[in-house]
Design an enzyme around this catalytic site. Structure first.
Site, PDB file in Angstrom:
ATOM      1  N   GLY A   1       0.833  -1.202   0.000  1.00 56.92           N
ATOM      2  CA  GLY A   1       0.000   0.000   0.000  1.00 56.92           C
ATOM      3  C   GLY A   1       0.865   1.248   0.000  1.00 56.92           C
ATOM      4  O   GLY A   1       2.006   1.224  -0.485  1.00 56.92           O
ATOM      5  N   SER A   2       0.332   2.311   0.585  1.00 55.31           N
ATOM      6  CA  SER A   2       1.033   3.593   0.494  1.00 55.31           C
ATOM      7  C   SER A   2       2.241   3.639   1.427  1.00 55.31           C
ATOM      8  O   SER A   2       2.305   2.924   2.434  1.00 55.31           O
ATOM      9  CB  SER A   2       0.083   4.726   0.875  1.00 55.31           C
ATOM     10  OG  SER A   2      -0.144   4.703   2.270  1.00 55.31           O
TER      11      SER A   2
ATOM     12  N   VAL B   1       1.389   4.682   5.164  1.00 57.68           N
ATOM     13  CA  VAL B   1       0.885   3.611   6.034  1.00 57.68           C
ATOM     14  C   VAL B   1       1.971   2.556   6.247  1.00 57.68           C
ATOM     15  O   VAL B   1       2.187   2.080   7.367  1.00 57.68           O
ATOM     16  CB  VAL B   1      -0.404   2.986   5.444  1.00 57.68           C
ATOM     17  CG1 VAL B   1      -0.903   1.856   6.329  1.00 57.68           C
ATOM     18  CG2 VAL B   1      -1.476   4.039   5.283  1.00 57.68           C
ATOM     19  N   GLY B   2       2.685   2.209   5.186  1.00 55.20           N
ATOM     20  CA  GLY B   2       3.725   1.183   5.293  1.00 55.20           C
ATOM     21  C   GLY B   2       4.798   1.565   6.298  1.00 55.20           C
ATOM     22  O   GLY B   2       5.282   0.727   7.067  1.00 55.20           O
TER      23      GLY B   2
ATOM     24  N   GLU C   1       5.594  -3.422   0.835  1.00 54.79           N
ATOM     25  CA  GLU C   1       5.845  -2.977  -0.534  1.00 54.79           C
ATOM     26  C   GLU C   1       4.993  -1.736  -0.734  1.00 54.79           C
ATOM     27  O   GLU C   1       3.770  -1.767  -0.574  1.00 54.79           O
ATOM     28  CB  GLU C   1       5.479  -4.088  -1.524  1.00 54.79           C
ATOM     29  CG  GLU C   1       5.995  -3.848  -2.925  1.00 54.79           C
ATOM     30  CD  GLU C   1       4.968  -3.174  -3.805  1.00 54.79           C
ATOM     31  OE1 GLU C   1       5.241  -2.053  -4.261  1.00 54.79           O
ATOM     32  OE2 GLU C   1       3.887  -3.738  -4.022  1.00 54.79           O
TER      33      GLU C   1
ATOM     34  N   CYS D   1       1.432   0.760  -8.616  1.00 56.04           N
ATOM     35  CA  CYS D   1       2.559   1.325  -7.869  1.00 56.04           C
ATOM     36  C   CYS D   1       3.784   1.425  -8.767  1.00 56.04           C
ATOM     37  O   CYS D   1       4.729   2.128  -8.438  1.00 56.04           O
ATOM     38  CB  CYS D   1       2.835   0.554  -6.589  1.00 56.04           C
ATOM     39  SG  CYS D   1       3.028  -1.172  -6.847  1.00 56.04           S
TER      40      CYS D   1
END
Ligand code: UN1
Length: 499
Positions: free
Chosen positions: A223-224, A227-228, A246, A280
């Site tokens: 995800g973003s 957040v990661g 990732e 992505c």
């Protein structure tokens, strides 16, 4: 209107309490209502997964994979219908919706096929009487947090290897594609995994955070970056957990003075606008040598003005809508930033004159030109939409790579050139996890590592690399002699006081 619950401990839970809805981004049509999970549901799912782990780990890898072959067959059989659902729920055109399911099938095929391959190593010892092995143990319960842009493929990047390796899973899919997650779980349910081996908790970010905070042994997140990084921070402070993240990119296509411009335009259009720029690995920069700038710009902008934005279910659509209001807001924010920061807006289809449906989240390509300046937000921050900057450069490929690397990210990148030296320089120096020569920056296959450097992630949640995320390597050494003999010349004699 159908309502859908969580799947915990082998049971579909009745829908009660808070619900949220899913709507088609192309039409606003409602697809269903879903239970909105939180800490309580995550806790129940983790408990079920933890209990199921003890038995599941005792199955042979090959028996575990047998269930995965059923999943593979179901994905192949359902590729058209599930692909269409992907197109409806996340707005990707039909070939992309289908490819999402095909990619999922490939990952399942990889994981199930791998079950019959060796998964450890025999390692030599200095001591002839010792046999040493590298063996793998499942980590336990794996929390899987997946995004909306590949609502079928990415869950299987996380789940397929995880389950074959003997872990159990708690899966929190994106709140934007809950119906795809429900269908995927139906397929897993039909395959007959023992109760608790795989669990689905639907909901928002708080449910994802609850997964990370719970007693899971490992977390896989796609995800973003925002957040990661939060996931990484939390896991770093917990020695019992392991995570693989990732995240995004600010990917680019480099077009050198030696480029075949047909290839360059084709690669740039695919990289920037396929999936409405919502991969992505999509490119948001095209770094173009000044010798070919004029011709490239003219042809690229012409293509950007003409690519068909349409209903994702129409065969001739190139770009569907953005995935929802949240995507629209972000894209429009960066349209404004680009208008402020760029030297020139080359084409602006951010407001379509004649959108395919008055209800959807429609936006076309937005292309600007900006002289390289690493302080520009528009050249360094990820938009995740059909928003791309043409960045001129002069000089050799070294300069192009310098510009290429001047972002906090390093996921995917492409170079278009007929000069192998330029290709090799890019291959060896560009900050990327996925590099492409004379191709778009999108479209990796499951048997390749997938992941990036810098802000783009830690770990490679793809096929072979997921094994590292979901297993511990253990060194197992067996003595075949009656004596204890140590390596490194270490004495094995036990001296006593009365010697
Ligand atoms: C993503 O954009 O989140 O390489 C994944 C690709 C696909 C996966 C993209 N196989 O374009």
């Amino acid at each position: 209107m159908s309502t859908y619950g969580h799947y915990i401990d082998g049971e579909w839970k009745p829908v009660d309490g808070e619900v949220f809805e899913s709507r088609e981004p192309a039409s606003g049509e409602k697809l269903g209502e879903f239970s909105q999970g939180g800490e309580e549901e995550v806790e129940a799912a983790v408990e079920a997964a933890d209990e199921a782990f003890e038995e599941w780990r005792t199955w042979s890898r090959i028996d575990r994979a047998e269930l995965m072959w059923d999943v593979y067959q179901a994905l192949k059989d359902d590729a058209d219908s599930l692909g269409e659902l992907v197109s409806r729920e996340c707005g990707k055109e039909l070939s992309e919706g289908r490819a999402d399911v095909v990619e999922a099938a490939h990952m399942v095929e990889w994981a199930a096929g791998d079950a019959r391959h060796p998964n450890g190593e025999v390692v030599p010892s200095e001591v002839a009487a010792k046999d040493s092995y590298m063996r793998r143990k499942p980590r336990g319960v794996v929390g899987c947090i997946t995004p909306w842009n590949f609502p079928v493929a990415i869950p299987f990047w996380h789940l397929a290897v995880t389950l074959v390796e003997g872990n159990t899973a708690v899966w929190k899919p994106s709140e934007h594609t809950p119906l795809c997650a429900h269908r995927v779980t139906e397929i897993l349910d039909d395959a007959g995994f023992p109760d608790g081996v795989v669990n689905l908790v639907q909901g928002y970010g708080d449910a994802g955070a609850a997964v990370v905070d719970s007693d899971v042994d490992a977390v896989i997140f796609t995800g973003s970056a925002e957040v990661g990084e939060e996931v990484e921070r939390k896991v770093a402070s917990d020695p019992d957990k392991y995570c693989t993240c990732e995240m995004g990119g600010k990917n680019a296509v480099v077009v050198t003075a030696n480029a075949d411009l047909d290839l360059a335009v084709h690669s740039a259009v695919m990289s920037a606008f396929k999936t409405t720029g919502q991969r992505c690995v999509s490119a948001e920069r095209v770094i173009v040598n000044e010798d070919v700038l004029e011709e490239f710009r003219e042809r690229f902008v012409d293509a950007a003005r003409r690519v068909k934005v349409g209903d994702p279910l129409d065969d001739d659509t190139f770009m569907g809508p953005l995935a929802g209001e949240f995507q629209m807001e972000k894209y429009m924010e960066y349209v404004d930033i680009a208008k402020d920061e760029a030297d020139e807006v080359l084409t602006d289809r951010s407001t379509l004159e004649d959108p395919p449906n008055s209800e959807g989240f429609w936006a076309g390509p937005f292309v600007y030109e900006a002289e390289f300046d690493p302080s520009l937000r528009v050249l360094t921050e990820e938009v995740f939409g059909p928003h791309v900057g043409v960045v001129p450069y002069s000089g050799g490929v070294e300069r192009a790579v310098e510009i290429h690397d001047a972002t906090p990210y390093g996921l995917a990148g492409a170079i278009v050139s007929e000069d192998y030296r330029e290709l090799n320089y890019f291959r060896d120096h560009a900050d990327v996890g996925l590099g492409y020569a004379n191709l778009p920056s999108i479209g990796a296959e499951v048997q390749l590592p997938f992941g990036g450097v810098k802000r783009s992630g830690s770990g490679f949640p793809y096929a072979r690399e997921v094994i590292e995320s979901v297993t511990h390597r253990t060194a197992w050494t067996v003595n075949n002699s009656e004596d204890v003999e140590m390596a490194q010349g270490l004495s094995a004699e036990i001296h006593t006081e009365d010697e």
